[in-house]
Structure formats: C-alpha cells, structure tokens
Design an enzyme around this catalytic site. Sequence first.
Site, PDB file in Angstrom:
ATOM      1  N   TYR A 144       0.866  -1.180   0.000  1.00 49.21           N
ATOM      2  CA  TYR A 144       0.000   0.000   0.000  1.00 49.21           C
ATOM      3  C   TYR A 144       0.899   1.226   0.000  1.00 49.21           C
ATOM      4  CZ  TYR A 144      -3.303   3.517   1.789  1.00 49.21           C
ATOM      5  OH  TYR A 144      -4.077   4.647   1.960  1.00 49.21           O
ATOM      6  N   ASP A 239       9.447   2.946  -1.168  1.00 52.13           N
ATOM      7  CA  ASP A 239       8.458   3.659  -0.350  1.00 52.13           C
ATOM      8  C   ASP A 239       8.791   3.387   1.122  1.00 52.13           C
ATOM      9  OD1 ASP A 239       4.803   3.606  -0.020  1.00 52.13           O
ATOM     10  OD2 ASP A 239       6.398   4.608   1.099  1.00 52.13           O
ATOM     11  N   LYS A 267       5.227   9.861   8.168  1.00 51.10           N
ATOM     12  CA  LYS A 267       5.124   9.332   9.532  1.00 51.10           C
ATOM     13  C   LYS A 267       6.194   9.887  10.491  1.00 51.10           C
ATOM     14  CE  LYS A 267       2.886   5.190   7.713  1.00 51.10           C
ATOM     15  NZ  LYS A 267       1.525   5.074   8.269  1.00 51.10           N
TER      16      LYS A 267
END
Length: 420
Positions: A144, A239, A267
Amino acid sequence: MTTTKSEALLARGQRIVPGGVNSPVRAFRGVGGTPRFMAKANGARLTDADGNEYIDYIGSWGPMLLGHRHPEVLAAIEDALTIGTSFGAPTEREIELAEEVQDAVPSMEMIRLVNSGTEATMSALRVARGFTGRDLTIKFEGCYHGHVDSLLVKAGSGMATLGIADTAGVPKAFADTTIALPYNDVPSLEAAFASHGASIAAVILEPVVGNMGCVTPTPAFLEALQALTKKHGALLIFDEVMTGFRVARGGAQQLFNIKPDLSTFGKIIGGGLPIGAYGGRAEIMHRVAPVGNVYQAGTLSGNPLAVSAGLAMLRHIRANTGLYDQLEIKAAALCANPPKGVTVNRVGSMFTFFFTETKVVDYETAKTCDTARFGKFFHHLLANGVYFPPAQFEAAFLSTAHTDADIAHTRAAVHAFFDA
Ligand code: KE4
C-alpha cells in the site's frame, strides 16, 4: 470494560463522517466490535473516551517511534508556536529538516517536503514518469502506497482488510498504467520487464512490507529489482513512509545497502504531525518545478509546525542511535516463542502475528490467515488493555516508551489467549 461513550460517539460520528472514522482501518471492520474513540495518549499508553487504558502497539500507524507526547517533540512544537504555524514562504527550518533526512539517508541528494505519505508517493511517481518519459508502473500485491489513484490496484492495508480488490472511482485508464505483481516473485518481475521494459517508468515497493502485515524481501528479489530497473532504464522507488527511521535510522535501504533512485518518507519524519517527503538523485529531482517541468505543490508543505516536530524527532534519533538496539531487544522479547498456530514476521520494532502456520512471504500466503480468529485475538488483547492493530493485514509497532513490564503484560495476554 465499558464502551458506552465510544458507542455513542460512533453513532453520532457515523451521521456526518463515513463510518464515523477519518481513515477506514480505524473502523474495526476487520475485527468487529466498537472502535475505541481515544481521549488522550502519553508514552506507550492510549486512554479511550470511557477511560479504558491500553498499551499502544499502533503508535499512530508508525510515527510514534518515541511514544506519544515525547518532551523534546512537544517542546519543539511549543517553540514553533512562538514564531507562527505556516507562512506559505520558505524558512530555514525546512532546509534543516531536509539536511537531517539526507544525513540519515544519503541517497536523498534532493528532497521535496509534502503533507502526507500519499502525496509523497504520488509525486515520486509523477517525477519518475516525467524523467523517463514513460507511463507504466510496477507495484506489488499487498503493498500500500497511500490512496494514489493509479496505486490503488491490489493494494494492502485497509483495502486488504476490507477485501476491496480494486477501488471504485479509479478510471480504468489509470489502473491500466499499473502492473501488479506478486511480492518476492523474481520470474514474474523478469516477465513483466521482458514484455514492457521500454515502457516502465518505475518500480515502487515497500522495501519491508507493513501493509499486508510485515513481510521481508528476499535477497534474490532485491537483486532482481536493482538489476532489471537498471537494465531497462526504469527507476527504483523505495516507499519508506513506514520503514524510514523505523527499521533503522537510514531506513530499509540502510539495512539492505541499496541506493534507490527515489525514496518516499512520512510518519516518523513529522513527529506525529502531517508530513511527507520524496526525493533521491539530483538529476531526477531537478525535473521538479520550479526548476523542471514536473509540477507539484502544497499550501502547507514545509510548514514550521510539522517541520519543527519532525526536526526534534530526527535530532533525537541522530543523538540516540542506540535506541534501535533497545527496540530490537524489546521487540525480540515480545515476539519470542510465538504460540502454535501463529507465524511472526518482524523487522526491528515493526512486526505482525499472522494467524497461519504458513510462512508469510507475499500476499497469497498472507491471505491464508484465519482473520476471524485474529479478530478474537485482537478483542482478547483489547480486554486485557493491549491495543494491537485492528486488522490482520497491518504491522504493529513498538516504541522506546514501552517498558519491560509492558512487554511482560502483553506476552502474558497473548499466551493466555492460546492457553484458553
Ligand atoms: P499517508 O498518506 O497515510 O500519510 O501515507 C500513505 C502510506 C504510504 N506508504 C506506506 C508504506 C504506508 O504505510 C502508508 C500509510 N500507512 C497506513 C498504515 N497501514 C496508514 C494508516 C491509515 O491508512 O489510516
């Protein structure tokens, strides 16, 4: 354990917010029951609206490497408030954050700050297409990368939890630019390049997967990714939104000693405030406006508030790199001797308890899990004051705020479920 207030808040929230949540995974659809509306957090603890307290293994889905409300992060935010929260103009502090990321991740020769991981991956793909003049992307099933239209193809995280194979609302033309392959599968990667090599702009992957649950890449897979992208002139995009500053200070690329062409972050680099970043080889990033002709922009990109929180986080990490050894020891203790019927995958302080006897190496093997039993496990832990991710296809996170007593309590609750 009462959940009266959470139930009332859910009923009220559902009238105005889809599912009563601002991100699907929070709705407990993968595990059933009432999602807990949180009232406050501190260190490794969450407290919900009914006053129930939990040891938190979500950490806001990754950012809280140092636990909630770390004093250095709070102090940095308070300091930022004295100068303002957003100017819409460049500041020194955002250069300092970019330099801090580059110090930890040398492949990031140039960096652009954005406001979420989704913006980071969307922008990285756009600049990869602009740089190569090609349209196709390879991604991997179960990974994802945020809710980017063209990447919501066989994606992990909430889509895996909700069983949404391919989301509605994405034009076929967009989805058709993405080739989704099995993770860790070298032959299918070779075949895709043999067929489409000259049209592939980039391969994007989670270098340690969190979003089908935690899955590590095989050395052969990493080798093939580097060789095939180089051979065919496609870009390799790591990623690292979840793995950046999580699995090591230099992310997964430090663990595997790989220099991707582009990487994305989010994050942890925001210290819990909204942020994202993408970057990599200077010659590629020179294509980004206003220098080049790949447009990308953002009202709050590089805002002093998020940047200050992130800077405090990354400076703390730089000054305390021993924290990764501490996290390794604690996480290893937590995941040691898993009960029968459970497979644990772990890299540093990110891990998943898979409810299957099968070794989980890709999305197909992840899907052999007994998600119903995981749901019972989740609620057993919750009733014992332990808050795991409310979904089998997610990674759990340990923070430096978790104590040995927290680990012991959690292990006791985990084993009590299986003993029962
Ligand atoms: P955001 O747009 O949610 O900031 O980042 C998207 C993203 C990109 N890349 C990776 C590897 C990610 O893990 C994420 C977001 N992670 C999920 C956790 N599975 C966020 C939780 C949620 O969607 O609520």
